[in-house]
Motif scaffolding. Structure first.
Motif, mmCIF file in Angstrom:
data_model
loop_
_atom_site.group_PDB
_atom_site.id
_atom_site.type_symbol
_atom_site.label_atom_id
_atom_site.label_comp_id
_atom_site.label_asym_id
_atom_site.label_seq_id
_atom_site.Cartn_x
_atom_site.Cartn_y
_atom_site.Cartn_z
ATOM 1 N N THR A 187 0.821 -1.207 0.000
ATOM 2 C CA THR A 187 0.000 0.000 0.000
ATOM 3 C C THR A 187 0.856 1.258 0.000
ATOM 4 O OG1 THR A 187 -0.164 -0.045 2.407
ATOM 5 C CG2 THR A 187 -1.925 -1.123 1.150
ATOM 6 N N ALA A 188 2.127 1.164 0.409
ATOM 7 C CA ALA A 188 2.996 2.333 0.439
ATOM 8 C C ALA A 188 3.560 2.647 -0.942
ATOM 9 C CB ALA A 188 4.135 2.115 1.430
ATOM 10 N N SER A 189 3.367 1.774 -1.885
ATOM 11 C CA SER A 189 3.852 2.029 -3.234
ATOM 12 C C SER A 189 3.039 3.160 -3.847
ATOM 13 C CB SER A 189 3.722 0.767 -4.086
ATOM 14 O OG SER A 189 4.503 -0.255 -3.546
ATOM 15 N N LEU A 190 3.723 4.170 -4.325
ATOM 16 C CA LEU A 190 3.057 5.339 -4.871
ATOM 17 C C LEU A 190 3.052 5.272 -6.398
ATOM 18 C CD1 LEU A 190 4.676 7.968 -2.518
ATOM 19 C CD2 LEU A 190 2.414 6.920 -2.309
ATOM 20 N N CYS A 191 2.501 4.214 -6.926
ATOM 21 C CA CYS A 191 2.433 3.970 -8.365
ATOM 22 C C CYS A 191 0.997 4.237 -8.805
ATOM 23 C CB CYS A 191 2.836 2.516 -8.631
ATOM 24 S SG CYS A 191 2.606 1.957 -10.314
ATOM 25 N N ALA A 192 0.823 5.248 -9.667
ATOM 26 C CA ALA A 192 -0.528 5.643 -10.058
ATOM 27 C C ALA A 192 -0.497 6.342 -11.411
ATOM 28 C CB ALA A 192 -1.117 6.581 -9.000
ATOM 29 N N PRO A 193 -1.652 6.428 -12.083
ATOM 30 C CA PRO A 193 -1.700 7.204 -13.320
ATOM 31 C C PRO A 193 -1.322 8.661 -13.057
ATOM 32 C CG PRO A 193 -3.642 5.831 -13.137
ATOM 33 C CD PRO A 193 -2.924 5.753 -11.809
ATOM 34 N N SER A 194 -0.510 9.205 -13.939
ATOM 35 C CA SER A 194 -0.005 10.573 -13.794
ATOM 36 C C SER A 194 -0.187 11.302 -15.125
ATOM 37 C CB SER A 194 1.474 10.502 -13.412
ATOM 38 O OG SER A 194 2.016 11.787 -13.294
ATOM 39 N N GLU A 195 -0.537 12.574 -15.068
ATOM 40 C CA GLU A 195 -0.736 13.360 -16.288
ATOM 41 C C GLU A 195 0.588 13.527 -17.020
ATOM 42 O OE1 GLU A 195 -2.756 17.029 -15.595
ATOM 43 O OE2 GLU A 195 -4.394 16.053 -14.538
ATOM 44 N N TYR A 196 0.532 13.461 -18.347
ATOM 45 C CA TYR A 196 1.733 13.552 -19.168
ATOM 46 C C TYR A 196 1.350 14.127 -20.522
ATOM 47 C CZ TYR A 196 6.233 12.140 -21.138
ATOM 48 O OH TYR A 196 7.473 12.132 -21.710
ATOM 49 N N VAL A 197 2.247 14.879 -21.134
ATOM 50 C CA VAL A 197 2.010 15.457 -22.453
ATOM 51 C C VAL A 197 2.957 14.799 -23.450
ATOM 52 C CG1 VAL A 197 2.022 17.552 -23.856
ATOM 53 C CG2 VAL A 197 1.299 17.663 -21.473
ATOM 54 N N ILE A 198 2.382 14.221 -24.516
ATOM 55 C CA ILE A 198 3.151 13.621 -25.606
ATOM 56 C C ILE A 198 3.158 14.616 -26.763
ATOM 57 C CG2 ILE A 198 3.277 11.733 -27.266
ATOM 58 C CD1 ILE A 198 1.570 10.059 -25.383
ATOM 59 N N HIS A 199 4.310 14.850 -27.361
ATOM 60 C CA HIS A 199 4.412 15.700 -28.545
ATOM 61 C C HIS A 199 4.619 14.808 -29.759
ATOM 62 C CE1 HIS A 199 5.380 18.472 -25.263
ATOM 63 N NE2 HIS A 199 4.721 19.337 -26.014
ATOM 64 N N VAL A 200 3.737 14.949 -30.761
ATOM 65 C CA VAL A 200 3.752 14.079 -31.938
ATOM 66 C C VAL A 200 3.912 14.926 -33.192
ATOM 67 C CG1 VAL A 200 2.437 12.384 -33.253
ATOM 68 C CG2 VAL A 200 2.230 12.449 -30.766
ATOM 69 N N GLU A 201 4.881 14.528 -34.033
ATOM 70 C CA GLU A 201 5.103 15.192 -35.308
ATOM 71 C C GLU A 201 5.218 14.158 -36.416
ATOM 72 O OE1 GLU A 201 7.802 19.099 -34.255
ATOM 73 O OE2 GLU A 201 8.791 17.338 -35.056
ATOM 74 N N LYS A 202 4.822 14.562 -37.607
ATOM 75 C CA LYS A 202 5.106 13.803 -38.826
ATOM 76 C C LYS A 202 5.792 14.763 -39.777
ATOM 77 C CE LYS A 202 1.897 10.004 -39.011
ATOM 78 N NZ LYS A 202 1.051 9.228 -39.878
ATOM 79 N N ARG A 203 6.787 14.297 -40.470
ATOM 80 C CA ARG A 203 7.566 15.146 -41.370
ATOM 81 C C ARG A 203 6.678 15.860 -42.380
ATOM 82 N NH1 ARG A 203 11.195 11.660 -44.510
ATOM 83 N NH2 ARG A 203 11.380 10.805 -42.441
ATOM 84 N N GLU A 204 5.661 15.163 -42.894
ATOM 85 C CA GLU A 204 4.809 15.724 -43.936
ATOM 86 C C GLU A 204 3.795 16.733 -43.418
ATOM 87 O OE1 GLU A 204 4.729 12.437 -43.073
ATOM 88 O OE2 GLU A 204 6.053 11.538 -44.542
ATOM 89 N N CYS A 205 3.513 16.714 -42.129
ATOM 90 C CA CYS A 205 2.446 17.547 -41.557
ATOM 91 C C CYS A 205 2.991 18.897 -41.095
ATOM 92 C CB CYS A 205 1.781 16.824 -40.405
ATOM 93 S SG CYS A 205 1.108 15.209 -40.883
ATOM 94 N N ALA A 206 2.118 19.896 -41.063
ATOM 95 C CA ALA A 206 2.527 21.267 -40.757
ATOM 96 C C ALA A 206 2.660 21.548 -39.270
ATOM 97 C CB ALA A 206 1.515 22.236 -41.372
ATOM 98 N N TYR A 207 2.023 20.739 -38.428
ATOM 99 C CA TYR A 207 1.993 21.038 -37.000
ATOM 100 C C TYR A 207 2.504 19.874 -36.154
ATOM 101 C CZ TYR A 207 -0.935 24.977 -38.276
ATOM 102 O OH TYR A 207 -1.409 26.134 -38.829
ATOM 103 N N CYS A 208 2.891 20.238 -34.937
ATOM 104 C CA CYS A 208 3.214 19.270 -33.883
ATOM 105 C C CYS A 208 1.989 19.225 -32.968
ATOM 106 C CB CYS A 208 4.438 19.749 -33.110
ATOM 107 S SG CYS A 208 4.828 18.770 -31.660
ATOM 108 N N LEU A 209 1.586 18.042 -32.595
ATOM 109 C CA LEU A 209 0.396 17.874 -31.763
ATOM 110 C C LEU A 209 0.810 17.572 -30.328
ATOM 111 C CD1 LEU A 209 -2.702 17.760 -31.891
ATOM 112 C CD2 LEU A 209 -2.504 15.314 -32.320
ATOM 113 N N ALA A 210 0.342 18.373 -29.380
ATOM 114 C CA ALA A 210 0.573 18.138 -27.954
ATOM 115 C C ALA A 210 -0.650 17.411 -27.405
ATOM 116 C CB ALA A 210 0.793 19.450 -27.216
#
Length: 134
Positions: free
Chosen positions: A18-41
């Protein structure tokens, strides 16, 4: 063994989980494709946190499988798909990513987790950024 020792041992084993502090945590992934105009956060959740481990003094005497440590990993996850904006028609503009629903302390599974020890900063954008609202 005395009853006090047995009860202390059982309490300690129970408390360690129960002392283990393992849980879902917020995170931001940045995704790009060479052909696309934008990076998606993309805002998602990953498994992160502390899991109880132990250091064995007899490392040379034990099997290698007995030396692996528990890590914070996925217990339950689902996949969502986002549309990367600014892609030409000949490009597949979709990106699927995992979302942690629940986490556990366990062995790292390389089928769906990155099990490396060192952190490499690769999560950034080189193109104009758009935020993914799911």
């Amino acid at each position: 063994m005395s009853p006090f020792f047995v009860m202390s041992l059982l309490f300690g084993l129970t408390f360690c989980q129960t002392a283990s502090l393992c849980a879902p945590s917020e995170y931001v992934i940045h995704v790009e494709k060479r052909e696309c105009a934008y990076c998606l956060a993309i805002n998602t959740t990953i498994c992160a946190g502390f899991c109880m481990t132990r250091d064995s003094n007899g490392k040379k005497l034990l099997l290698k499988s007995a030396l692996s440590q528990n890590v914070c990993t996925y217990k339950e996850m689902l996949y969502q798909t986002a549309l990367i904006p600014g892609c030409p028609h000949h490009t597949i503009p979709y990106y699927s990513y995992p979302v942690a629903v629940s986490c556990k302390c366990g062995k790292c599974n390389t089928d769906y987790s990155d099990c490396v020890n060192e952190k490499v900063r690769t999560n950034y954008c080189t193109k104009p950024q758009k935020l993914c609202n799911m």
